[in-house]
Design a protein around this motif. Structure first.
Motif, PDB file in Angstrom:
ATOM      1  N   THR A 105       0.904  -1.257  -0.185  1.00  0.00           N
ATOM      2  CA  THR A 105       0.044  -0.133  -0.039  1.00  0.00           C
ATOM      3  C   THR A 105       0.864   1.199   0.024  1.00  0.00           C
ATOM      4  O   THR A 105       1.819   1.411   1.062  1.00  0.00           O
ATOM      5  CB  THR A 105      -0.922  -0.022   1.026  1.00  0.00           C
ATOM      6  N   ALA A 106       1.021   2.120  -1.094  1.00  0.00           N
ATOM      7  CA  ALA A 106       1.787   2.979  -1.100  1.00  0.00           C
ATOM      8  C   ALA A 106       1.184   4.326  -1.469  1.00  0.00           C
ATOM      9  O   ALA A 106       0.114   4.458  -2.430  1.00  0.00           O
ATOM     10  CB  ALA A 106       3.053   2.727  -2.153  1.00  0.00           C
ATOM     11  N   ALA A 107       1.664   5.546  -0.958  1.00  0.00           N
ATOM     12  CA  ALA A 107       1.194   6.883  -1.387  1.00  0.00           C
ATOM     13  C   ALA A 107       2.542   7.856  -1.600  1.00  0.00           C
ATOM     14  O   ALA A 107       3.482   7.541  -0.780  1.00  0.00           O
ATOM     15  CB  ALA A 107       0.419   7.316  -0.391  1.00  0.00           C
ATOM     16  N   ALA A 108       2.454   8.596  -2.662  1.00  0.00           N
ATOM     17  CA  ALA A 108       3.508   9.564  -2.618  1.00  0.00           C
ATOM     18  C   ALA A 108       2.832  11.076  -3.279  1.00  0.00           C
ATOM     19  O   ALA A 108       1.835  10.987  -3.722  1.00  0.00           O
ATOM     20  CB  ALA A 108       4.341   9.031  -3.674  1.00  0.00           C
ATOM     21  N   VAL A 109       3.694  11.971  -2.869  1.00  0.00           N
ATOM     22  CA  VAL A 109       3.429  13.349  -3.570  1.00  0.00           C
ATOM     23  C   VAL A 109       4.402  14.060  -4.216  1.00  0.00           C
ATOM     24  O   VAL A 109       5.654  13.793  -3.734  1.00  0.00           O
ATOM     25  CB  VAL A 109       2.924  14.516  -2.200  1.00  0.00           C
ATOM     26  N   SER A 110       4.174  14.334  -5.305  1.00  0.00           N
ATOM     27  CA  SER A 110       5.180  15.016  -6.269  1.00  0.00           C
ATOM     28  C   SER A 110       4.826  16.380  -6.578  1.00  0.00           C
ATOM     29  O   SER A 110       3.708  16.814  -6.616  1.00  0.00           O
ATOM     30  CB  SER A 110       5.031  14.311  -7.819  1.00  0.00           C
ATOM     31  N   VAL A 111       5.997  17.205  -6.947  1.00  0.00           N
ATOM     32  CA  VAL A 111       5.485  18.517  -7.607  1.00  0.00           C
ATOM     33  C   VAL A 111       6.418  18.500  -8.911  1.00  0.00           C
ATOM     34  O   VAL A 111       7.571  18.606  -8.856  1.00  0.00           O
ATOM     35  CB  VAL A 111       5.875  19.657  -6.599  1.00  0.00           C
ATOM     36  N   GLY A 112       5.840  18.572  -9.923  1.00  0.00           N
ATOM     37  CA  GLY A 112       6.506  18.384 -11.196  1.00  0.00           C
ATOM     38  C   GLY A 112       7.127  17.054 -11.186  1.00  0.00           C
ATOM     39  O   GLY A 112       6.500  15.948 -10.798  1.00  0.00           O
TER      40      GLY A 112
ATOM     41  N   ILE B 202       9.814  14.207  -6.250  1.00  0.00           N
ATOM     42  CA  ILE B 202       9.154  13.665  -5.153  1.00  0.00           C
ATOM     43  C   ILE B 202       9.480  14.530  -3.891  1.00  0.00           C
ATOM     44  O   ILE B 202      10.394  14.513  -3.356  1.00  0.00           O
ATOM     45  CB  ILE B 202       9.585  11.984  -5.146  1.00  0.00           C
ATOM     46  N   LEU B 203       8.081  14.767  -3.198  1.00  0.00           N
ATOM     47  CA  LEU B 203       8.092  15.303  -2.076  1.00  0.00           C
ATOM     48  C   LEU B 203       8.158  14.333  -0.690  1.00  0.00           C
ATOM     49  O   LEU B 203       8.620  14.464   0.319  1.00  0.00           O
ATOM     50  CB  LEU B 203       7.081  16.263  -1.949  1.00  0.00           C
ATOM     51  N   SER B 204       7.290  13.187  -1.014  1.00  0.00           N
ATOM     52  CA  SER B 204       7.253  12.043   0.019  1.00  0.00           C
ATOM     53  C   SER B 204       7.109  10.704  -0.671  1.00  0.00           C
ATOM     54  O   SER B 204       6.118  10.821  -1.845  1.00  0.00           O
ATOM     55  CB  SER B 204       6.011  12.347   1.046  1.00  0.00           C
ATOM     56  N   ASN B 205       7.345   9.619  -0.158  1.00  0.00           N
ATOM     57  CA  ASN B 205       7.208   8.314  -0.881  1.00  0.00           C
ATOM     58  C   ASN B 205       6.814   7.512   0.290  1.00  0.00           C
ATOM     59  O   ASN B 205       8.146   6.751   0.968  1.00  0.00           O
ATOM     60  CB  ASN B 205       8.342   7.982  -1.726  1.00  0.00           C
ATOM     61  N   ASN B 206       5.952   7.037   0.460  1.00  0.00           N
ATOM     62  CA  ASN B 206       5.426   6.277   1.476  1.00  0.00           C
ATOM     63  C   ASN B 206       4.932   4.776   1.376  1.00  0.00           C
ATOM     64  O   ASN B 206       4.085   4.738   0.465  1.00  0.00           O
ATOM     65  CB  ASN B 206       4.280   6.863   2.805  1.00  0.00           C
ATOM     66  N   ILE B 207       5.635   3.603   1.957  1.00  0.00           N
ATOM     67  CA  ILE B 207       4.968   2.367   1.579  1.00  0.00           C
ATOM     68  C   ILE B 207       4.743   1.555   2.835  1.00  0.00           C
ATOM     69  O   ILE B 207       5.765   1.636   3.891  1.00  0.00           O
ATOM     70  CB  ILE B 207       6.050   1.747   0.941  1.00  0.00           C
ATOM     71  N   ALA B 208       3.594   0.740   2.811  1.00  0.00           N
ATOM     72  CA  ALA B 208       3.296  -0.263   3.899  1.00  0.00           C
ATOM     73  C   ALA B 208       3.561  -1.285   3.189  1.00  0.00           C
ATOM     74  O   ALA B 208       2.598  -1.742   2.369  1.00  0.00           O
ATOM     75  CB  ALA B 208       1.986  -0.079   4.578  1.00  0.00           C
ATOM     76  N   ASN B 209       4.585  -2.311   3.438  1.00  0.00           N
ATOM     77  CA  ASN B 209       4.832  -3.557   2.932  1.00  0.00           C
ATOM     78  C   ASN B 209       3.809  -4.463   3.875  1.00  0.00           C
ATOM     79  O   ASN B 209       3.978  -4.518   5.068  1.00  0.00           O
ATOM     80  CB  ASN B 209       6.212  -4.085   3.085  1.00  0.00           C
TER      81      ASN B 209
ATOM     82  N   ASP C   7      -2.367   9.613   4.502  1.00  0.00           N
ATOM     83  CA  ASP C   7      -2.062  10.784   5.755  1.00  0.00           C
ATOM     84  C   ASP C   7      -0.488  11.067   5.995  1.00  0.00           C
ATOM     85  O   ASP C   7      -0.153  12.068   5.787  1.00  0.00           O
ATOM     86  CB  ASP C   7      -2.895  10.370   6.896  1.00  0.00           C
ATOM     87  N   THR C   8       0.062  10.153   5.965  1.00  0.00           N
ATOM     88  CA  THR C   8       1.475  10.197   6.339  1.00  0.00           C
ATOM     89  C   THR C   8       2.167  10.803   5.299  1.00  0.00           C
ATOM     90  O   THR C   8       3.083  11.761   5.361  1.00  0.00           O
ATOM     91  CB  THR C   8       2.227   8.813   6.700  1.00  0.00           C
ATOM     92  N   ALA C   9       1.804  10.193   3.916  1.00  0.00           N
ATOM     93  CA  ALA C   9       2.508  10.822   2.705  1.00  0.00           C
ATOM     94  C   ALA C   9       2.330  12.570   2.694  1.00  0.00           C
ATOM     95  O   ALA C   9       3.156  12.896   2.274  1.00  0.00           O
ATOM     96  CB  ALA C   9       2.100   9.986   1.502  1.00  0.00           C
ATOM     97  N   ILE C  10       1.028  12.822   2.790  1.00  0.00           N
ATOM     98  CA  ILE C  10       0.589  14.081   2.959  1.00  0.00           C
ATOM     99  C   ILE C  10       1.320  15.024   3.710  1.00  0.00           C
ATOM    100  O   ILE C  10       2.118  16.122   3.391  1.00  0.00           O
ATOM    101  CB  ILE C  10      -0.749  14.182   2.822  1.00  0.00           C
ATOM    102  N   LYS C  11       1.606  14.611   4.895  1.00  0.00           N
ATOM    103  CA  LYS C  11       2.118  15.322   5.985  1.00  0.00           C
ATOM    104  C   LYS C  11       3.704  15.442   5.864  1.00  0.00           C
ATOM    105  O   LYS C  11       4.350  16.375   5.900  1.00  0.00           O
ATOM    106  CB  LYS C  11       2.057  14.482   7.616  1.00  0.00           C
ATOM    107  N   GLN C  12       4.286  14.019   5.388  1.00  0.00           N
ATOM    108  CA  GLN C  12       5.803  14.053   4.916  1.00  0.00           C
ATOM    109  C   GLN C  12       6.254  15.121   4.091  1.00  0.00           C
ATOM    110  O   GLN C  12       7.268  15.507   3.806  1.00  0.00           O
ATOM    111  CB  GLN C  12       6.150  12.883   4.759  1.00  0.00           C
ATOM    112  N   ALA C  13       5.150  15.146   2.908  1.00  0.00           N
ATOM    113  CA  ALA C  13       5.376  16.221   1.889  1.00  0.00           C
ATOM    114  C   ALA C  13       5.427  17.705   2.497  1.00  0.00           C
ATOM    115  O   ALA C  13       5.744  18.738   1.696  1.00  0.00           O
ATOM    116  CB  ALA C  13       4.349  15.976   0.805  1.00  0.00           C
TER     117      ALA C  13
END
Ligand code: KG4
Ligand code: ZN
Length: 339
Positions: free
Chosen positions: A17-24, A27-34, A62-68
């Motif tokens: 389960t993975a979520a990431a935030v990019s700008v252009g 990568i601002l955040s890259n979160n994965i739950a294996n 939620d974590t990916a958004i916060k980390q970004a």
């Protein structure tokens, strides 16, 4: 829009389960739950995977958004994996993506997982340049092994693929035969480090053109193990390093031989590898060696963007966003989504 778009990427096609935030393309955040639950089963159990996605998806996003360091309102679009993959897994990610897009009033962008793997090569990386079009990409994962000619982010053509198992599957099935946990690739690599790659010789496939076959290799390994175990019950334990080194060497050799042929046939000026198996250190080493021999440029994604991740989905979403290529909310994900 003057600024670069901010994309939330969501990936849930298999067991991560993975979520990431990019700008252009940054990568601002890259979160994965294996999901550890599949380890003991020797492969992904679909029902368990969907349940784990259901548990993980909200905290991971939620974590990916916060980390970004962004707020939900800063998101310009939501990109998610639309297939191929396990349907139950895909449904969790796509349902969340649709609801979130609707709640935020932002566009939705469905991404083909295999396009995501190829476009992972375009994530900003201070250590290497991005490939120039057109280039050849060998995409090697747990479900696919294919040669792709990449003309642009939205123009890719398959020119060869496996006729049976994928390369990652060959690693996973071999590991299972040896009693090693899932996923097998990293386990085989770890055990191979102190082994002799020439200790055992397994059957080589004879497949035409730019296609692959790995099922014969698996059968050859199976027969060898069965034969030797009859003579010595501890055969696997005693030879685990040599077995792993020989299996890894066999799979990598098959890939490198075809890669060499594909480079000659297509006459491309640069090539790349992508997907989970491109994390393999022997393959990475041999790919650099091949590039040197052929005198052409090579591109390999950063280690963390080889195996499944949402950064690649966010980047693929960025390219579709530029073309305003959005997805309607009544589109359902597909386990066998066409390339
Ligand atoms: O791309 P990926 O994470 O998921 C799919 O789209 O299938 O690829 C997973 C595959 C698995 O078969 C796993 O065993 C393999 O990639 N893999 C590796 C390594 N890391 C992951 N195979 C060989 N060596 C590795 N270091
Ligand atoms: Zn994948």
């Amino acid at each position: 829009m003057n600024r670069k778009p901010v994309i939330l990427g969501i990936e849930s096609s298999c067991d991560d389960t993975a979520a990431a935030v990019s700008v252009g393309t940054k990568i601002l955040s890259n979160n994965i739950a294996n999901q550890k639950i599949h380890k003991k089963y020797g492969g992904v159990v679909p029902e368990l995977a969907s349940r784990a996605h259901q548990k993980n998806i909200i905290p991971v996003i939620d974590t990916a958004i916060k980390q970004a360091g962004i707020k939900k309102v800063d998101i310009d679009a939501i990109a998610y994996t639309n297939g191929p993959g396990l349907l139950g897994s895909l449904l969790v990610g796509s349902s969340f993506a649709k609801s979130f897009a609707l709640a935020l009033g932002k566009p939705l962008i469905g991404i083909n997982h295999m396009h995501g793997h190829v476009l992972s090569l375009f994530i900003d990386d201070e250590k290497q340049k991005k490939p120039e079009f057109p280039f050849l990409c060998l995409t090697v994962s747990g479900g696919h092994t294919q040669f792709v000619i990449v003309n642009s982010p939205d123009d890719m053509k398959i020119i060869g693929s496996t006729i049976d198992d994928a390369a990652g599957e060959a690693f996973d099935k071999s590991a299972k035969l040896l009693g090693l946990p899932y996923p097998g690739g990293p386990e085989i690599q770890k055990n191979a480090e102190s082994g002799d790659k020439h200790a055992f010789v397994f059957g080589k496939p004879k497949v035409k053109d730019l296609n692959f076959s790995f099922s014969g290799l698996k059968t050859s390994i199976k027969y060898k193990i069965e034969k030797e175990i009859k003579k010595d019950n501890n055969f696997i334990d005693k030879n685990i390093s040599d077995l792993c080194a020989s299996i890894e060497y066999s799979i990598v050799s098959i890939l490198i031989n075809k890669l060499s042929k594909a480079i000659d046939n297509t006459k491309v000026k640069s090539f790349a590898i992508a997907g989970g198996v491109s994390a393999n250190s022997l393959l990475r080493k041999e790919v650099y060696r091949l590039a040197k021999k052929k005198n052409i440029s090579v591109h390999i994604p950063k280690f963390e963007y080889c195996t499944d991740n949402a950064a690649m989905i966010a980047i693929a979403g960025y390219y579709k966003f530029l073309k305003r290529d959005f997805t309607k909310h009544n589109i359902a994900p597909s386990a066998r989504l066409k390339f």
